[in-house]
Design a protein around this motif. Structure first.
Motif, PDB file in Angstrom:
ATOM      1  N   VAL A  67       0.839  -1.200   0.000  1.00 32.04           N
ATOM      2  CA  VAL A  67       0.000   0.000   0.000  1.00 32.04           C
ATOM      3  C   VAL A  67       0.872   1.248   0.000  1.00 32.04           C
ATOM      4  CG1 VAL A  67      -1.994  -1.039   1.176  1.00 32.04           C
ATOM      5  CG2 VAL A  67      -0.172  -0.002   2.533  1.00 32.04           C
ATOM      6  N   THR A  68       0.285   2.340  -0.497  1.00 28.83           N
ATOM      7  CA  THR A  68       0.919   3.655  -0.434  1.00 28.83           C
ATOM      8  C   THR A  68       0.155   4.492   0.575  1.00 28.83           C
ATOM      9  OG1 THR A  68       1.672   3.524  -2.720  1.00 28.83           O
ATOM     10  CG2 THR A  68       1.553   5.719  -1.734  1.00 28.83           C
ATOM     11  N   ILE A  69       0.882   4.968   1.583  1.00 29.61           N
ATOM     12  CA  ILE A  69       0.277   5.646   2.728  1.00 29.61           C
ATOM     13  C   ILE A  69       0.717   7.096   2.751  1.00 29.61           C
ATOM     14  CG2 ILE A  69       0.066   5.642   5.256  1.00 29.61           C
ATOM     15  CD1 ILE A  69       1.237   2.689   5.066  1.00 29.61           C
ATOM     16  N   MET A  70      -0.218   7.995   2.974  1.00 32.50           N
ATOM     17  CA  MET A  70       0.139   9.386   3.258  1.00 32.50           C
ATOM     18  C   MET A  70      -0.051   9.625   4.750  1.00 32.50           C
ATOM     19  SD  MET A  70      -1.134  13.020   1.705  1.00 32.50           S
ATOM     20  CE  MET A  70      -0.059  12.834   0.297  1.00 32.50           C
ATOM     21  N   VAL A  71       1.017  10.049   5.412  1.00 36.62           N
ATOM     22  CA  VAL A  71       0.943  10.345   6.841  1.00 36.62           C
ATOM     23  C   VAL A  71       0.757  11.845   7.014  1.00 36.62           C
ATOM     24  CG1 VAL A  71       2.112  10.195   9.060  1.00 36.62           C
ATOM     25  CG2 VAL A  71       2.422   8.369   7.377  1.00 36.62           C
ATOM     26  N   ASP A  72      -0.440  12.213   7.460  1.00 37.25           N
ATOM     27  CA  ASP A  72      -0.883  13.592   7.673  1.00 37.25           C
ATOM     28  C   ASP A  72      -1.038  14.354   6.355  1.00 37.25           C
ATOM     29  OD1 ASP A  72      -1.216  13.404  10.442  1.00 37.25           O
ATOM     30  OD2 ASP A  72       0.892  13.843  10.810  1.00 37.25           O
ATOM     31  N   THR A  73      -1.902  15.366   6.380  1.00 37.80           N
ATOM     32  CA  THR A  73      -2.200  16.102   5.143  1.00 37.80           C
ATOM     33  C   THR A  73      -2.078  17.613   5.317  1.00 37.80           C
ATOM     34  OG1 THR A  73      -4.601  16.165   5.545  1.00 37.80           O
ATOM     35  CG2 THR A  73      -3.734  14.259   4.319  1.00 37.80           C
ATOM     36  N   CYS A  74      -1.332  18.036   6.303  1.00 32.33           N
ATOM     37  CA  CYS A  74      -0.899  19.438   6.421  1.00 32.33           C
ATOM     38  C   CYS A  74      -2.061  20.429   6.568  1.00 32.33           C
ATOM     39  CB  CYS A  74       0.006  19.800   5.263  1.00 32.33           C
ATOM     40  SG  CYS A  74       1.426  18.711   5.078  1.00 32.33           S
ATOM     41  N   ILE A  75      -1.915  21.616   5.973  1.00 31.49           N
ATOM     42  CA  ILE A  75      -2.773  22.766   6.289  1.00 31.49           C
ATOM     43  C   ILE A  75      -3.966  22.887   5.350  1.00 31.49           C
ATOM     44  CG2 ILE A  75      -2.827  25.274   6.529  1.00 31.49           C
ATOM     45  CD1 ILE A  75       0.260  25.058   7.054  1.00 31.49           C
ATOM     46  N   GLY A  76      -3.723  22.697   4.065  1.00 28.07           N
ATOM     47  CA  GLY A  76      -4.796  22.828   3.092  1.00 28.07           C
ATOM     48  C   GLY A  76      -4.944  24.235   2.548  1.00 28.07           C
ATOM     49  N   SER A  77      -5.744  24.344   1.492  1.00 26.72           N
ATOM     50  CA  SER A  77      -6.015  25.635   0.857  1.00 26.72           C
ATOM     51  C   SER A  77      -7.484  26.012   1.007  1.00 26.72           C
ATOM     52  CB  SER A  77      -5.668  25.577  -0.637  1.00 26.72           C
ATOM     53  OG  SER A  77      -4.275  25.575  -0.844  1.00 26.72           O
ATOM     54  N   ASP A  78      -7.720  27.315   1.017  1.00 29.38           N
ATOM     55  CA  ASP A  78      -9.079  27.886   0.987  1.00 29.38           C
ATOM     56  C   ASP A  78      -9.871  27.667   2.272  1.00 29.38           C
ATOM     57  OD1 ASP A  78      -8.811  28.625  -1.838  1.00 29.38           O
ATOM     58  OD2 ASP A  78      -9.012  26.478  -2.238  1.00 29.38           O
ATOM     59  N   GLY A  83      -9.658  33.908  10.440  1.00 29.52           N
ATOM     60  CA  GLY A  83      -8.776  35.061  10.318  1.00 29.52           C
ATOM     61  C   GLY A  83      -7.390  34.851  10.877  1.00 29.52           C
ATOM     62  N   GLY A  84      -7.064  33.645  11.335  1.00 34.43           N
ATOM     63  CA  GLY A  84      -5.752  33.359  11.900  1.00 34.43           C
ATOM     64  C   GLY A  84      -4.695  33.215  10.828  1.00 34.43           C
ATOM     65  N   PRO A  85      -3.468  32.868  11.226  1.00 30.59           N
ATOM     66  CA  PRO A  85      -2.350  32.796  10.270  1.00 30.59           C
ATOM     67  C   PRO A  85      -2.515  31.708   9.216  1.00 30.59           C
ATOM     68  CG  PRO A  85      -1.691  31.978  12.435  1.00 30.59           C
ATOM     69  CD  PRO A  85      -3.015  32.639  12.619  1.00 30.59           C
ATOM     70  N   MET A  86      -3.402  30.762   9.429  1.00 27.24           N
ATOM     71  CA  MET A  86      -3.633  29.706   8.442  1.00 27.24           C
ATOM     72  C   MET A  86      -4.942  29.901   7.692  1.00 27.24           C
ATOM     73  SD  MET A  86      -2.194  26.329  10.437  1.00 27.24           S
ATOM     74  CE  MET A  86      -0.482  26.277  11.022  1.00 27.24           C
ATOM     75  N   ASP A  87      -5.485  31.094   7.777  1.00 28.56           N
ATOM     76  CA  ASP A  87      -6.786  31.376   7.170  1.00 28.56           C
ATOM     77  C   ASP A  87      -6.676  31.517   5.654  1.00 28.56           C
ATOM     78  OD1 ASP A  87      -9.637  32.099   7.564  1.00 28.56           O
ATOM     79  OD2 ASP A  87      -9.007  34.020   6.719  1.00 28.56           O
ATOM     80  N   HIS A 116      -5.541  17.850  14.409  1.00 26.43           N
ATOM     81  CA  HIS A 116      -5.299  19.284  14.495  1.00 26.43           C
ATOM     82  C   HIS A 116      -5.294  19.925  13.110  1.00 26.43           C
ATOM     83  CE1 HIS A 116      -3.418  19.873  18.785  1.00 26.43           C
ATOM     84  NE2 HIS A 116      -4.741  19.843  18.784  1.00 26.43           N
ATOM     85  N   ILE A 117      -5.423  21.224  13.117  1.00 33.00           N
ATOM     86  CA  ILE A 117      -5.591  22.059  11.938  1.00 33.00           C
ATOM     87  C   ILE A 117      -4.558  21.802  10.848  1.00 33.00           C
ATOM     88  CG2 ILE A 117      -4.298  23.879  13.133  1.00 33.00           C
ATOM     89  CD1 ILE A 117      -5.937  25.947  11.678  1.00 33.00           C
ATOM     90  N   ASP A 118      -3.304  21.564  11.227  1.00 33.84           N
ATOM     91  CA  ASP A 118      -2.213  21.445  10.258  1.00 33.84           C
ATOM     92  C   ASP A 118      -1.864  20.000   9.925  1.00 33.84           C
ATOM     93  OD1 ASP A 118      -1.412  21.365  12.943  1.00 33.84           O
ATOM     94  OD2 ASP A 118       0.658  21.818  12.452  1.00 33.84           O
ATOM     95  N   LEU A 161     -14.495  24.378  13.009  1.00 33.94           N
ATOM     96  CA  LEU A 161     -14.327  24.670  11.587  1.00 33.94           C
ATOM     97  C   LEU A 161     -13.487  23.578  10.919  1.00 33.94           C
ATOM     98  CD1 LEU A 161     -13.516  28.506  11.729  1.00 33.94           C
ATOM     99  CD2 LEU A 161     -15.651  27.471  10.939  1.00 33.94           C
ATOM    100  N   VAL A 162     -12.400  23.193  11.587  1.00 33.23           N
ATOM    101  CA  VAL A 162     -11.502  22.172  11.044  1.00 33.23           C
ATOM    102  C   VAL A 162     -12.243  20.847  10.867  1.00 33.23           C
ATOM    103  CG1 VAL A 162      -9.413  20.830  11.495  1.00 33.23           C
ATOM    104  CG2 VAL A 162      -9.463  23.273  12.036  1.00 33.23           C
ATOM    105  N   PHE A 163     -12.990  20.464  11.869  1.00 31.20           N
ATOM    106  CA  PHE A 163     -13.711  19.195  11.801  1.00 31.20           C
ATOM    107  C   PHE A 163     -14.736  19.229  10.668  1.00 31.20           C
ATOM    108  CE2 PHE A 163     -16.559  15.783  12.963  1.00 31.20           C
ATOM    109  CZ  PHE A 163     -15.723  14.831  13.539  1.00 31.20           C
ATOM    110  N   ASP A 164     -15.425  20.355  10.542  1.00 33.47           N
ATOM    111  CA  ASP A 164     -16.508  20.452   9.562  1.00 33.47           C
ATOM    112  C   ASP A 164     -16.015  20.462   8.115  1.00 33.47           C
ATOM    113  OD1 ASP A 164     -18.463  20.392  11.491  1.00 33.47           O
ATOM    114  OD2 ASP A 164     -18.737  22.562  11.564  1.00 33.47           O
ATOM    115  N   ASP A 165     -14.839  21.051   7.860  1.00 34.41           N
ATOM    116  CA  ASP A 165     -14.405  21.109   6.457  1.00 34.41           C
ATOM    117  C   ASP A 165     -13.338  20.073   6.093  1.00 34.41           C
ATOM    118  OD1 ASP A 165     -11.837  22.231   7.148  1.00 34.41           O
ATOM    119  OD2 ASP A 165     -12.626  24.257   7.011  1.00 34.41           O
TER     120      ASP A 165
END
Length: 284
Positions: A67-78, A83-87, A116-118, A161-165
């Motif tokens: 299998v090919t595994i991705m560990v974590d998916t970082c911050i994301g776009s949009d 309004g925080g630094p990752m907005d 978590h968010i990131d 917000l993180v959980f919902d999107d």
């Protein structure tokens, strides 16, 4: 682009965003510029002469024979982050993934060390005003304890917000498997319980042909925590537990031929843990 071989496993680092110079106290109150500058082995890779820390937000693509595994998916776009630094960032993650030779359809498993968010941002992407799974053929593995904690909490508006999107859409798409903290992903990869940063936080242990590697997740955010395992972050849910986890894991790995891959460690990102007096250091 950084790659490592562990037996029959290939690990590739996919960068979302890098933070080349930052006052560590924003993350770890004890990691002042003066305190960081006193740890000479951090320079030049992990800190600068003034004691600013260097960090990276990246994922690891782990190619095993099955299998090919991705560990974590970082911050994301949009993403709406209040309004925080990752907005509403625009990051080159998918472009970097393609440059490494992968498409989203190549990923069989997405493993979230925690929610978590990131670490979950690229679980989804915005398509025609809807959040859709970025990796449509993957099973998304999330710790049951972690999922239940964040699904049921009402005290953290940002994380709602993180959980919902970034979490709920893949769950409602039927792509999520809730697993225990010792889950075996495949013959070469298994989860290791490393609580403290969040209640259900996990790290990942890889083994192939008698070679081993350990992906930290946020058990450790920066190599300075090897010198000072007691430097807990502002975002640890249980600072005492996170400190105990770091001390235990560092002691278990010290002096062993295990490649440690830091989820937020700046380039060169990986090394082996050795004892340094009463503490530890990363030998790259």
């Amino acid at each position: 682009m950084l790659k490592w071989r562990i037996g029959d496993i290939t690990v590739t680092r996919i960068v979302d965003m890098e933070e080349p110079h930052a006052d560590g106290a924003f993350l770890m109150p004890d990691a002042t510029r003066e305190a960081v500058a006193a740890i000479d082995w951090l320079r030049p890779n992990f800190a600068d002469e003034e004691g600013n820390i260097k960090m990276s937000f990246h994922a690891f693509v782990v190619e095993t024979p099955s299998v090919t595994i991705m560990v974590d998916t970082c911050i994301g776009s949009d993403k709406d982050r209040g309004g925080g630094p990752m907005d509403k960032l625009k990051t080159p993650f998918l472009e970097n993934l393609a440059a490494a030779g992968f498409s989203p359809e190549d990923i069989d498993v997405v493993l979230c060390t925690h929610l978590h968010i990131d670490h979950v941002g690229w679980n989804t992407r915005l398509v025609d005003g809807r959040w859709v799974p970025t990796f449509p053929k993957a099973r998304y593995l999330m710790g049951r304890t972690e999922f239940d904690f964040w699904r049921d909490q009402e005290f953290d508006q940002l994380h709602q917000l993180v959980f919902d999107d970034s979490v709920r859409p893949v769950f409602e798409a039927g792509l999520v498997d809730l697993v225990e903290t010792d889950h075996k992903i495949c013959e070469e990869a298994r989860l290791v319980s490393t609580p403290g940063h969040t209640p259900g936080h996990v790290s990942v242990e890889l083994e192939s042909k008698n070679e081993r590697a350990f992906i930290t997740g946020d058990m450790a955010h920066h190599p300075c925590q090897l010198a000072h395992p007691e430097w807990a972050t502002n975002f640890d849910s249980d600072k005492s537990q996170s400190t105990d986890t770091r001390r235990r894991v560092f002691a278990e790995l010290a002096g062993k031929p295990v490649l440690v891959l830091g989820t937020h460690f700046a380039e060169p990102t990986a090394g082996r843990i050795v004892r340094d007096g009463d503490a530890f250091r990363l030998k790259t």
